[in-house]
Design an enzyme around this catalytic site. Structure first.
Site, mmCIF file in Angstrom:
data_model
loop_
_atom_site.group_PDB
_atom_site.id
_atom_site.type_symbol
_atom_site.label_atom_id
_atom_site.label_comp_id
_atom_site.label_asym_id
_atom_site.label_seq_id
_atom_site.Cartn_x
_atom_site.Cartn_y
_atom_site.Cartn_z
ATOM 1 N N CYS A 79 0.877 -1.177 0.000
ATOM 2 C CA CYS A 79 0.000 0.000 0.000
ATOM 3 C C CYS A 79 0.915 1.227 0.000
ATOM 4 O O CYS A 79 2.035 1.153 -0.484
ATOM 5 C CB CYS A 79 -0.955 -0.023 1.190
ATOM 6 S SG CYS A 79 -0.145 0.034 2.799
ATOM 7 N N ARG A 80 0.470 2.325 0.556
ATOM 8 C CA ARG A 80 1.294 3.531 0.589
ATOM 9 C C ARG A 80 2.385 3.431 1.649
ATOM 10 O O ARG A 80 3.549 3.671 1.383
ATOM 11 C CB ARG A 80 0.443 4.780 0.828
ATOM 12 C CG ARG A 80 1.235 6.078 0.781
ATOM 13 C CD ARG A 80 0.383 7.288 1.070
ATOM 14 N NE ARG A 80 -0.248 7.231 2.383
ATOM 15 C CZ ARG A 80 0.343 7.566 3.531
ATOM 16 N NH1 ARG A 80 1.585 7.975 3.538
ATOM 17 N NH2 ARG A 80 -0.312 7.475 4.673
#
Length: 120
Positions: A79-80
């Protein structure tokens, strides 16, 4: 929970999180590996790792069956920053996926580590 600070040669299924630089190593060691982006479609369009499948965290419970072919293979989720991917990794493990790992630090750490954009 283990969060490695440096790449290692350890087997992929002995920790929940892996260092971004370990992903290309896994690609070399395992014939089939799924790189799963659990961010939103907007985030994915802005920046993603080439070859990654997009399946947002918000949709994972409704669409997890799409991952069934990967149930006995290596799945690496990002993800981020690593928070959402860790949630997805645990969720998939609870569904019976054999080897699911989260990229520690997410795509931010991936970019900082200057890992190739085409790991597999």
């Amino acid at each position: 929970m283990t969060t490695p600070d440096t790449p290692s040669q350890s087997p992929p299924c002995d920790v929940w999180e892996i260092h971004p630089a370990d992903v290309p190593i896994l690609c070399d060691r395992f014939e089939s590996l799924l790189l799963l982006d659990c961010r939103t479609e907007v985030e994915h369009r802005e920046d993603h790792i080439e070859g990654a499948m997009l399946l947002p965290l918000q949709e994972i419970s409704l669409r997890a069956d799409e991952l069934d072919p990967w149930r006995d293979r290596v799945v690496v989720v990002y993800c981020r920053s690593g928070r959402r991917s860790l949630i997805v990794a645990h969720f998939l493990a609870e569904l019976g996926f054999q080897c699911v790992r989260s990229v520690a630090g997410g795509i931010q750490a991936w970019r900082e580590a200057e890992v190739t954009n085409t790991p597999c």
